[in-house]
Design a protein around this motif. Sequence first.
Motif, PDB file in Angstrom:
ATOM      1  N   ASP A  82       0.835  -1.208   0.000  1.00  0.00           N
ATOM      2  CA  ASP A  82       0.000   0.000   0.000  1.00  0.00           C
ATOM      3  C   ASP A  82       0.868   1.256   0.000  1.00  0.00           C
ATOM      4  N   GLY A  83       1.973   1.203   0.781  1.00  0.00           N
ATOM      5  CA  GLY A  83       2.884   2.351   0.840  1.00  0.00           C
ATOM      6  C   GLY A  83       3.555   2.610  -0.490  1.00  0.00           C
ATOM      7  N   ILE A  84       3.956   1.531  -1.192  1.00  0.00           N
ATOM      8  CA  ILE A  84       4.582   1.671  -2.506  1.00  0.00           C
ATOM      9  C   ILE A  84       3.592   2.255  -3.502  1.00  0.00           C
ATOM     10  N   LYS A  85       2.357   1.784  -3.449  1.00  0.00           N
ATOM     11  CA  LYS A  85       1.332   2.291  -4.363  1.00  0.00           C
ATOM     12  C   LYS A  85       1.066   3.768  -4.128  1.00  0.00           C
ATOM     13  N   GLU A  86       0.981   4.164  -2.848  1.00  0.00           N
ATOM     14  CA  GLU A  86       0.763   5.578  -2.540  1.00  0.00           C
ATOM     15  C   GLU A  86       1.942   6.422  -3.003  1.00  0.00           C
ATOM     16  N   THR A  87       3.153   5.916  -2.761  1.00  0.00           N
ATOM     17  CA  THR A  87       4.353   6.647  -3.192  1.00  0.00           C
ATOM     18  C   THR A  87       4.386   6.785  -4.705  1.00  0.00           C
ATOM     19  N   GLU A  88       4.008   5.718  -5.409  1.00  0.00           N
ATOM     20  CA  GLU A  88       3.987   5.752  -6.868  1.00  0.00           C
ATOM     21  C   GLU A  88       3.005   6.805  -7.372  1.00  0.00           C
ATOM     22  N   GLU A  89       1.853   6.883  -6.758  1.00  0.00           N
ATOM     23  CA  GLU A  89       0.865   7.884  -7.150  1.00  0.00           C
ATOM     24  C   GLU A  89       1.377   9.296  -6.868  1.00  0.00           C
ATOM     25  N   ASP A  90       2.048   9.468  -5.719  1.00  0.00           N
ATOM     26  CA  ASP A  90       2.596  10.780  -5.373  1.00  0.00           C
ATOM     27  C   ASP A  90       3.690  11.195  -6.355  1.00  0.00           C
ATOM     28  N   ILE A  91       4.511  10.226  -6.775  1.00  0.00           N
ATOM     29  CA  ILE A  91       5.577  10.539  -7.727  1.00  0.00           C
ATOM     30  C   ILE A  91       4.986  10.954  -9.079  1.00  0.00           C
ATOM     31  N   LYS A  92       3.943  10.257  -9.508  1.00  0.00           N
ATOM     32  CA  LYS A  92       3.266  10.634 -10.757  1.00  0.00           C
ATOM     33  C   LYS A  92       2.761  12.069 -10.678  1.00  0.00           C
ATOM     34  N   THR A  93       2.137  12.412  -9.556  1.00  0.00           N
ATOM     35  CA  THR A  93       1.620  13.775  -9.379  1.00  0.00           C
ATOM     36  C   THR A  93       2.757  14.781  -9.310  1.00  0.00           C
ATOM     37  N   PHE A  94       3.820  14.424  -8.596  1.00  0.00           N
ATOM     38  CA  PHE A  94       4.959  15.332  -8.444  1.00  0.00           C
ATOM     39  C   PHE A  94       5.586  15.653  -9.790  1.00  0.00           C
ATOM     40  N   LYS A 113       9.454  15.224   1.275  1.00  0.00           N
ATOM     41  CA  LYS A 113       9.150  16.544   0.714  1.00  0.00           C
ATOM     42  C   LYS A 113       8.472  16.399  -0.647  1.00  0.00           C
ATOM     43  N   LEU A 114       8.918  15.403  -1.408  1.00  0.00           N
ATOM     44  CA  LEU A 114       8.275  15.131  -2.695  1.00  0.00           C
ATOM     45  C   LEU A 114       6.797  14.830  -2.499  1.00  0.00           C
ATOM     46  N   ARG A 115       6.494  13.967  -1.533  1.00  0.00           N
ATOM     47  CA  ARG A 115       5.106  13.574  -1.301  1.00  0.00           C
ATOM     48  C   ARG A 115       4.288  14.750  -0.783  1.00  0.00           C
ATOM     49  N   TYR A 116       4.911  15.602   0.027  1.00  0.00           N
ATOM     50  CA  TYR A 116       4.199  16.781   0.542  1.00  0.00           C
ATOM     51  C   TYR A 116       3.795  17.709  -0.605  1.00  0.00           C
ATOM     52  N   ILE A 117       4.751  17.976  -1.508  1.00  0.00           N
ATOM     53  CA  ILE A 117       4.468  18.859  -2.650  1.00  0.00           C
ATOM     54  C   ILE A 117       3.379  18.245  -3.534  1.00  0.00           C
ATOM     55  N   ALA A 118       3.496  16.939  -3.790  1.00  0.00           N
ATOM     56  CA  ALA A 118       2.518  16.268  -4.653  1.00  0.00           C
ATOM     57  C   ALA A 118       1.114  16.356  -4.070  1.00  0.00           C
ATOM     58  N   ASP A 123      -4.267  18.619  -3.671  1.00  0.00           N
ATOM     59  CA  ASP A 123      -5.365  19.062  -2.800  1.00  0.00           C
ATOM     60  C   ASP A 123      -5.689  20.549  -2.965  1.00  0.00           C
ATOM     61  N   ASN A 124      -4.642  21.369  -3.198  1.00  0.00           N
ATOM     62  CA  ASN A 124      -4.842  22.821  -3.162  1.00  0.00           C
ATOM     63  C   ASN A 124      -4.543  23.535  -4.483  1.00  0.00           C
ATOM     64  N   GLY A 125      -3.975  22.796  -5.454  1.00  0.00           N
ATOM     65  CA  GLY A 125      -3.779  23.388  -6.766  1.00  0.00           C
ATOM     66  C   GLY A 125      -2.415  24.019  -6.990  1.00  0.00           C
ATOM     67  N   LYS A 126      -2.117  24.276  -8.252  1.00  0.00           N
ATOM     68  CA  LYS A 126      -0.830  24.824  -8.669  1.00  0.00           C
ATOM     69  C   LYS A 126      -0.563  26.194  -8.057  1.00  0.00           C
ATOM     70  N   GLU A 127      -1.564  27.059  -8.060  1.00  0.00           N
ATOM     71  CA  GLU A 127      -1.363  28.430  -7.572  1.00  0.00           C
ATOM     72  C   GLU A 127      -0.900  28.447  -6.113  1.00  0.00           C
ATOM     73  N   HIS A 128      -1.407  27.508  -5.316  1.00  0.00           N
ATOM     74  CA  HIS A 128      -1.018  27.452  -3.906  1.00  0.00           C
ATOM     75  C   HIS A 128       0.456  27.064  -3.760  1.00  0.00           C
ATOM     76  N   VAL A 129       0.891  26.052  -4.514  1.00  0.00           N
ATOM     77  CA  VAL A 129       2.277  25.581  -4.401  1.00  0.00           C
ATOM     78  C   VAL A 129       3.245  26.613  -4.975  1.00  0.00           C
ATOM     79  N   GLU A 130       2.797  27.351  -5.992  1.00  0.00           N
ATOM     80  CA  GLU A 130       3.644  28.384  -6.600  1.00  0.00           C
ATOM     81  C   GLU A 130       4.120  29.409  -5.576  1.00  0.00           C
ATOM     82  N   LYS A 131       3.357  29.612  -4.525  1.00  0.00           N
ATOM     83  CA  LYS A 131       3.692  30.637  -3.533  1.00  0.00           C
ATOM     84  C   LYS A 131       4.979  30.315  -2.762  1.00  0.00           C
ATOM     85  N   TYR A 132       5.315  29.024  -2.677  1.00  0.00           N
ATOM     86  CA  TYR A 132       6.498  28.674  -1.871  1.00  0.00           C
ATOM     87  C   TYR A 132       7.520  27.804  -2.601  1.00  0.00           C
ATOM     88  N   ILE A 133       7.231  27.396  -3.850  1.00  0.00           N
ATOM     89  CA  ILE A 133       8.120  26.439  -4.513  1.00  0.00           C
ATOM     90  C   ILE A 133       9.524  26.991  -4.731  1.00  0.00           C
TER      91      ILE A 133
END
Length: 325
Positions: A82-94, A113-118, A123-133
């Motif tokens: 389950d952890g690998i599957k979640e990580t794989e999904e987070d990497i795809k999003t990242f 940090k990768l999973r947090y950004i993903a 959850d909050n969209g590109k504009e939200h992450v742009e503020k701190y990336i």
Amino acid sequence: MFFNKDFFNQLNQTQRMLQNMIRPFPQSIIEQQKMFSKVINPPYTYIRKIIPQSIIEQQKLFSKIINPYITEIAKSLKKIADGIKETEEDIKTFKVAIVELGYPPHESIDIRKLRYIARDYRDNGKEHVEKYIDEFMLSFYDSQMLNNISLEWEDIEHIKKRLPLLRNSIMAYNQGMYDLVVPSLLSQFEGIIVDGFRIKGYVNGAIISILLDYLLLKNRDYNSSLSFDDAIHKYYSEKILASFEHGASIKSDVSRNAILHGADTNFGKQTVALKVILLMDYIIRSVDNLKEETIILAQKEIEKYRKSERRKSRNKRKLAKQNAR
């Protein structure tokens, strides 16, 4: 408890020894048997109690012992899966997120940090992450991290002749001379890729596109969703090779043509320099990992492309001659 052949052999030896010991005393076979039974029966009775009498009983005993452990192992394996599957999904999003945010993904990024950004992007969209990336990337890839990256370049054979320029680029970055870093490194990408595939002669944009395909999309035995190769291919194709027009707005802050042809003069920023350095490191490592069979396949495709272009050129000249008559 399980007993091997040595145990039973030893037991038989003991039995024979006891027979020899008691033989002189009783005068009849019946008395001998009685005496022997009296001596030997208690141990045998105990052994019969503790040794399973059939394979089925042995299996039941084994299952009783091992089943609790199997259950726990199965739970642990499911949790890992389950952890690998979640990580794989987070990497795809990242991978999607980081390219949209203007940065090339880099394998040294901390997985947490990768999973947090993903997840924040999801959850909050590109504009939200742009503020701190930008702040995040500049903080994570600090001078020490970049120095470590450049030190690893020293042992890579195919960039030996470029090492002085690469070293100076990292030194310039650490001294804040970002306007020197960007054009210096952008001018080297094609040369590193072409050298990696051992290509000679004329090279145009179409040939570079072929080499990029083989470098990042056709240089693996399988396509892994955990790899950043596809995202780097997208980044290079869309950001580095972005087209431009003099006097028009610049589409990409790392556009090779816009910067090297003088259309973009606003590239002297720390964020832009960092993007180019991270991409350079990824390309260098990808070239270093090229397989010989991939190099040969790319060379054959380029030769096929060049033959096609020569044929087109000859046909154009023939048509021009015919029209001139």
